[in-house]
Design an enzyme around this catalytic site. Sequence first.
Site, PDB file in Angstrom:
ATOM      1  N   PHE A 125       0.905  -1.294  -0.053  1.00  0.00           N
ATOM      2  CA  PHE A 125       0.103  -0.037   0.024  1.00  0.00           C
ATOM      3  C   PHE A 125       0.991   1.210   0.062  1.00  0.00           C
ATOM      4  CE2 PHE A 125      -2.756   3.345   1.762  1.00  0.00           C
ATOM      5  CZ  PHE A 125      -3.768   3.074   0.963  1.00  0.00           C
TER       6      PHE A 125
ATOM      7  N   ASP B  85       1.926  -5.921   7.084  1.00  0.00           N
ATOM      8  CA  ASP B  85       0.583  -4.809   7.064  1.00  0.00           C
ATOM      9  C   ASP B  85      -0.795  -5.673   6.741  1.00  0.00           C
ATOM     10  OD1 ASP B  85      -1.851  -3.353   6.555  1.00  0.00           O
ATOM     11  OD2 ASP B  85      -0.239  -1.794   5.317  1.00  0.00           O
TER      12      ASP B  85
ATOM     13  N   TYR C  48     -11.286  -0.534  10.232  1.00  0.00           N
ATOM     14  CA  TYR C  48     -12.355   0.189   9.453  1.00  0.00           C
ATOM     15  C   TYR C  48     -12.962  -0.475   8.385  1.00  0.00           C
ATOM     16  CZ  TYR C  48      -8.884   2.954   7.156  1.00  0.00           C
ATOM     17  OH  TYR C  48      -7.994   3.371   6.474  1.00  0.00           O
ATOM     18  N   LYS C  49     -12.162  -1.855   7.926  1.00  0.00           N
ATOM     19  CA  LYS C  49     -12.523  -2.375   6.757  1.00  0.00           C
ATOM     20  C   LYS C  49     -13.373  -3.621   7.205  1.00  0.00           C
ATOM     21  CE  LYS C  49      -8.386  -1.170   4.421  1.00  0.00           C
ATOM     22  NZ  LYS C  49      -8.922  -0.260   3.308  1.00  0.00           N
TER      23      LYS C  49
ATOM     24  N   ARG D  77     -12.935  -3.140  -8.185  1.00  0.00           N
ATOM     25  CA  ARG D  77     -12.781  -3.898  -7.164  1.00  0.00           C
ATOM     26  C   ARG D  77     -14.023  -4.224  -6.297  1.00  0.00           C
ATOM     27  NH1 ARG D  77      -8.703  -1.703  -2.249  1.00  0.00           N
ATOM     28  NH2 ARG D  77     -10.494  -0.378  -1.924  1.00  0.00           N
TER      29      ARG D  77
END
Lengths: 408, 408
Positions: free
Chosen positions: B125, B196, B221-222, B367
């Site tokens: 990321f 990560d 938060y995912k 996605r």
Amino acid sequence: MLTRDQCLELDRNDPLRHLRDRYHVPDGMIYLDGNSLGLMPKAARDRVRKAVEQEWAEDLITSWNKHGWFRLPHTIGDKIARLVGAGEGNLVVTDTISVNMFKVLGAALAMRPDRKVILSDTGDFPSDLYVAQGFARFMSNGTQLKTVAPEAVVDAITSDVAVVMLTDVDYRTSRRHDMAAITRKAHDSGALIIWDLAHSAGALPVDLLGIGADFAVGCTYKYLNGSPGSPGFVFVHPTLQKQAMPPLVGWFGHAEPFAFDTQFTPSAGISRMQCGTQAVLSLQALDAALDQWSDVDMQAISSKAHALGTIFIDAVEASSSLTLAGPRTMSTRGSHVSFHCQNGYAVMQAMIAQRIIGDFRAPDIIRFGFAPSYNTHVEAFDAASALCRILRDKSWDRPDYLAKKTVT
Amino acid sequence: MLTRDQCLELDRNDPLRHLRDRYHVPDGMIYLDGNSLGLMPKAARDRVRKAVEQEWAEDLITSWNKHGWFRLPHTIGDKIARLVGAGEGNLVVTDTISVNMFKVLGAALAMRPDRKVILSDTGDFPSDLYVAQGFARFMSNGTQLKTVAPEAVVDAITSDVAVVMLTDVDYRTSRRHDMAAITRKAHDSGALIIWDLAHSAGALPVDLLGIGADFAVGCTYKYLNGSPGSPGFVFVHPTLQKQAMPPLVGWFGHAEPFAFDTQFTPSAGISRMQCGTQAVLSLQALDAALDQWSDVDMQAISSKAHALGTIFIDAVEASSSLTLAGPRTMSTRGSHVSFHCQNGYAVMQAMIAQRIIGDFRAPDIIRFGFAPSYNTHVEAFDAASALCRILRDKSWDRPDYLAKKTVT
């Protein structure tokens, strides 16, 4: 010393009187801990409910644009900027004071590579000192933190000082620095300055651009009532924004976060002080809290802070033998008042049992924060009376008051 | 390829079927963006309301003890630990992924002073890469970030590598690393490893202690549904906790935060990775969200992730000419599915107009995130059908769909 009736009269004529109704004051409570956690603005309650039930629950990911989540660090930042004289576009809300201190400390040190001293004082909030110590240890290039007594700061700004890092208002004694004079001396000596406004923002007049401060950080959950642990803020003077490069960067500080480039290119402005995604529910509470300040005159806030503190000090000194911690005059004092007090922890417990809320700071400080936006003059008077009564009657002398240790 | 009826049958027999009702699913929406922002757990809504209206509004500062605010980073951390095999007391919730990455990257580099290379891959990321770049530039001691293609990572772990820093699941292609093999190779070469877990935690089985990971960071938060921007987490292997010293420290990481000592003494355990005060409203939402996971079997989660993704891939490939981005088999894939798609932004807009929510990642990735705790098999089937219909009918070819740029 004023009488209780005179305090009531001051409340009737208080130009800020209308503000109190914007906050939820628990029944029968005199809340004098707004310097630790501010009261809940009613608008913040409603905003959080909307943020959860509409923005998160229903609109989900579209809220980043639809409800302005992306811009919140800046929209809130500009609202805070007005209260501390920061100007538009120079202040952003993000992370915590400690993290922001690390960013600006790193940026400042990199701008003074030939100097190795970070100068602070023994009244600085410990976490700021920890940040500097962690930094110095990590760099292992000779960078060192030097701390002197608060009154010795000006003379200690010598030509080896890279950065002066100070908290405006001492969290224990309420002693305030002469921000303008110290900033001037730092600049005259070729140093940069970082101000921590944790106990200043929302309580005292601050003029960051006026005094030419280089950097500032601050807190939003005290006098700004942003909700428990709401994010901190960071200010960088406009002339330094293109130069000041924090060691800690992340995608929210990228010139184009959603290009997802593998190479970091800093945003041109204050945004480079952002890093990762912020807690939106807390940001929304804070934004609603700041809306309560749009019509507030900071001089009126400051005058009232002065009046509340003076009423309290005078009344406590008239009827007890407690010693004031820190200065008496408002020009050198913040908006909280502290007294040295033997068995201070137990005394504060006895106060709290009467629903008068202040706090205790080791070793012997009892601390009372006066928030001009909601505290009244008669509250200051009544809190002082209660304190003196508790001391006189020794009603603090109970095992349950003496036993516990506070952590806040 | 399964039929729609077979998908309905799978839903009827789904052992995780009862979980969906714990989340608020907007009317008529197929939400496939839980890999960006998870749905709201109903318990989180109720918890936030209590946190605002009772804890903040009424109990104020006493809530730090009374409602366990102080312990939340640890109580939540232990709940997440179960989902990623971290063990009790080794994981704490605080700050953001980027800030936590900075802490552990600094700690890891200090433990390998003779090596100068941070190794990552081009699928990492970007914000993690920015953190490493910022770090390297700041140190100016030869520390450098080296990135290779994801499939070249193992061979690139040479004796000059201090730290391997990787995101388990590629945020675009969903390609998953072999965490165990890479960790082993890193250790064999004398390097430390940081994982990560942004797109792994809550969707895939992860066994941090089992593979002997040194450090990990992640997002809440995912797939963990902690609320927009809820704080990140950081894991340090128990054998390293006394040694690993982050460059960024603050009072919450002090051995005794409320002693207000002017000298930093790190907490002995994972707590030293804490720094400043965290956003309590978001922590409370997250804690309630994690309570939804206490009875969830991660193997069942992973199997369902596999099933949902496979249904979607098969159905899209059967009726369109889109090319899958990333691997097909679950052993090397995360819980989202991405396709290369010309005019992908406009296609996604057309999907969203039908209340099927995925997202777009430049330059050409559409996605779709499948959250096993609430997405159904028939949703995967219906989303694929809608996508193929949109492509066939060219219903994405409208100026308003083509014009805008997404930012999420």
